[in-house]
Design a protein around this motif. Structure first.
Motif, mmCIF file in Angstrom:
data_model
loop_
_atom_site.group_PDB
_atom_site.id
_atom_site.type_symbol
_atom_site.label_atom_id
_atom_site.label_comp_id
_atom_site.label_asym_id
_atom_site.label_seq_id
_atom_site.Cartn_x
_atom_site.Cartn_y
_atom_site.Cartn_z
ATOM 1 N N LYS A 75 39.058 -2.627 -70.609
ATOM 2 C CA LYS A 75 38.516 -1.727 -69.624
ATOM 3 C C LYS A 75 37.587 -2.263 -68.352
ATOM 4 O O LYS A 75 38.363 -2.298 -66.959
ATOM 5 N N ILE A 76 36.600 -3.256 -68.512
ATOM 6 C CA ILE A 76 35.765 -4.086 -67.496
ATOM 7 C C ILE A 76 37.252 -4.709 -65.802
ATOM 8 O O ILE A 76 36.718 -4.564 -64.922
ATOM 9 N N ALA A 79 39.332 -2.141 -64.165
ATOM 10 C CA ALA A 79 38.885 -1.748 -63.460
ATOM 11 C C ALA A 79 38.047 -2.522 -62.050
ATOM 12 O O ALA A 79 38.653 -2.505 -61.134
ATOM 13 N N HIS A 146 36.654 4.783 -59.262
ATOM 14 C CA HIS A 146 35.951 5.958 -59.735
ATOM 15 C C HIS A 146 37.359 6.935 -60.282
ATOM 16 O O HIS A 146 36.315 7.898 -60.814
ATOM 17 N N PHE A 149 38.351 5.195 -63.342
ATOM 18 C CA PHE A 149 38.202 4.606 -63.968
ATOM 19 C C PHE A 149 36.937 5.236 -64.559
ATOM 20 O O PHE A 149 36.412 5.381 -65.910
ATOM 21 N N ASP A 152 31.092 5.558 -63.874
ATOM 22 C CA ASP A 152 30.200 4.894 -64.887
ATOM 23 C C ASP A 152 30.853 2.966 -64.750
ATOM 24 O O ASP A 152 30.902 2.210 -64.756
ATOM 25 N N THR A 153 32.430 3.426 -65.451
ATOM 26 C CA THR A 153 33.043 2.183 -65.060
ATOM 27 C C THR A 153 33.320 1.355 -63.537
ATOM 28 O O THR A 153 32.905 0.403 -63.396
ATOM 29 N N ALA A 157 31.718 -2.040 -62.867
ATOM 30 C CA ALA A 157 33.526 -3.131 -62.277
ATOM 31 C C ALA A 157 32.378 -3.583 -60.538
ATOM 32 O O ALA A 157 32.821 -5.070 -60.208
#
Length: 340
Positions: A75-76, A79, A146, A149, A152-153, A157
């Protein structure tokens, strides 16, 4: 060459001034890149600017793609790639490449720096779009990080891209450039993004919300928030290319001019173009009653100030070989006359 080289620009009530810089005696290290006899002006030379930009952007895009592979945690990295590879003009990395080539370096020497400045720039866009900052939903014609994702992510990122930028320079540049140049470039990048650079411009911008600014205060914000990273892009390119102190300082002043120019044009486009044309939310500064150059100077005076910045930037290039300076010359025009 000894003595101070002044760099001063005033237009109307604008307080745009540059610190006089002591230039070291560079007679022993000067190369043929500095003019020794009259040469053709860059406008008189055949230069395919669009082809140049397209070629360099493809090289940068491939290098950026390679720098952030999809791996665990997925996921990171998704992103990071989402914003880093979202397109854009790649002006900052191309400025790095053009500056390096101007002083006799080649692309291989500066490509890690070119990627790093784009990583830092992308971090600043991700964070700038967050609800706690500018709260924007659109960037380069796509939903902001944002929105896709989560906040927070998006924060993570941006943080990851910032740390990767310095790691990338340290590990890749040391293979092709001397360690002293690498350290100097890292210091330049750190200063550009830190509490006396981009962050300084951002915090003063936040603190200025809801109150009237004068032109001096507005210029402080934009010289730090926008121009500092453009300046670092150019200066790091010169450093990696082995430029001497005279070349560094002349091109630093060129970069400050085009860096502030970039923001003046952004302010003008914000009130003259649509969201569709810009690829981001138009008229946002006006709606939030934010200080801009058109608001403080009037639209026509803001355009005159932009013209003056272009002239001053080109003056700094007049000391270099016209053929080698052509990319930077045309990049100044590109920034001045862009439509998005």
């Amino acid at each position: 060459m000894k003595g101070p080289v002044p760099c001063h620009l005033e237009l109307g009530s604008s307080s745009f001034k540059f610190q006089q810089t002591q230039v070291a005696n560079s007679s022993s290290s000067a190369r043929s890149v500095v003019l020794t006899e009259p040469q053709k002006h860059p406008e008189e030379l055949e230069f395919q600017f669009e082809d140049y930009m397209d070629t360099k952007a493809k090289i940068v895009n491939q290098a950026l793609d390679d720098s952030v592979p999809l791996r665990h945690p997925l996921k990171i990295h998704e992103a990071m790639r989402y914003s880093l590879l979202a397109g854009g003009k790649r002006v900052r990395p191309i400025l790095s490449i053009a500056s390096c080539e101007l002083v006799g370096g080649d692309e291989e020497l500066v490509l890690p720096i070119a990627c790093a400045v784009e990583m830092i720039h992308t971090m600043s866009l991700i964070h700038d779009d967050l609800p706690c900052m500018d709260n924007d939903d659109l960037r380069r014609g796509k939903p902001t990080n944002h929105k896709v994702f989560g906040e927070d992510t998006a924060v993570l990122a941006g943080d990851a891209l910032l740390s990767l930028a310095f790691e990338h320079v340290a590990t890749r540049s040391i293979q092709v450039v001397s360690s002293d140049r690498v350290v100097r470039a890292i210091a330049e990048l750190g200063a550009a993004v830190g509490s006396e650079g981009l962050v300084a411009g951002q915090i003063v911008d936040i603190e200025s919300e809801g109150r009237e600014l004068n032109l001096s205060e507005l210029e402080y914000i934009h010289l730090h928030k926008t121009a500092k990273l453009l300046e670092a892009s150019v200066v790091c390119g010169v450093i990696m290319g082995g430029g001497n102190e005279m070349e560094v300082e002349r091109l630093r002043r060129y970069a400050r001019c085009v860096g502030l120019l970039f923001q003046v044009i952004d302010d003008i486009l914000d009130v003259t173009k649509s969201s569709e044309e810009l690829g981001k939310t138009a008229g946002k500064d006006l709606k939030s009653d934010k200080a801009t150059y058109p608001k403080l100077m009037g639209l026509e005076k803001a355009k005159e100030f932009a013209d003056a910045l272009v002239v001053k930037a080109k003056e700094e290039l007049s000391y270099f070989n016209g053929t080698k300076a052509a990319p930077l010359y045309h990049l100044a025009n590109y920034i001045a006359y862009r439509q998005n």
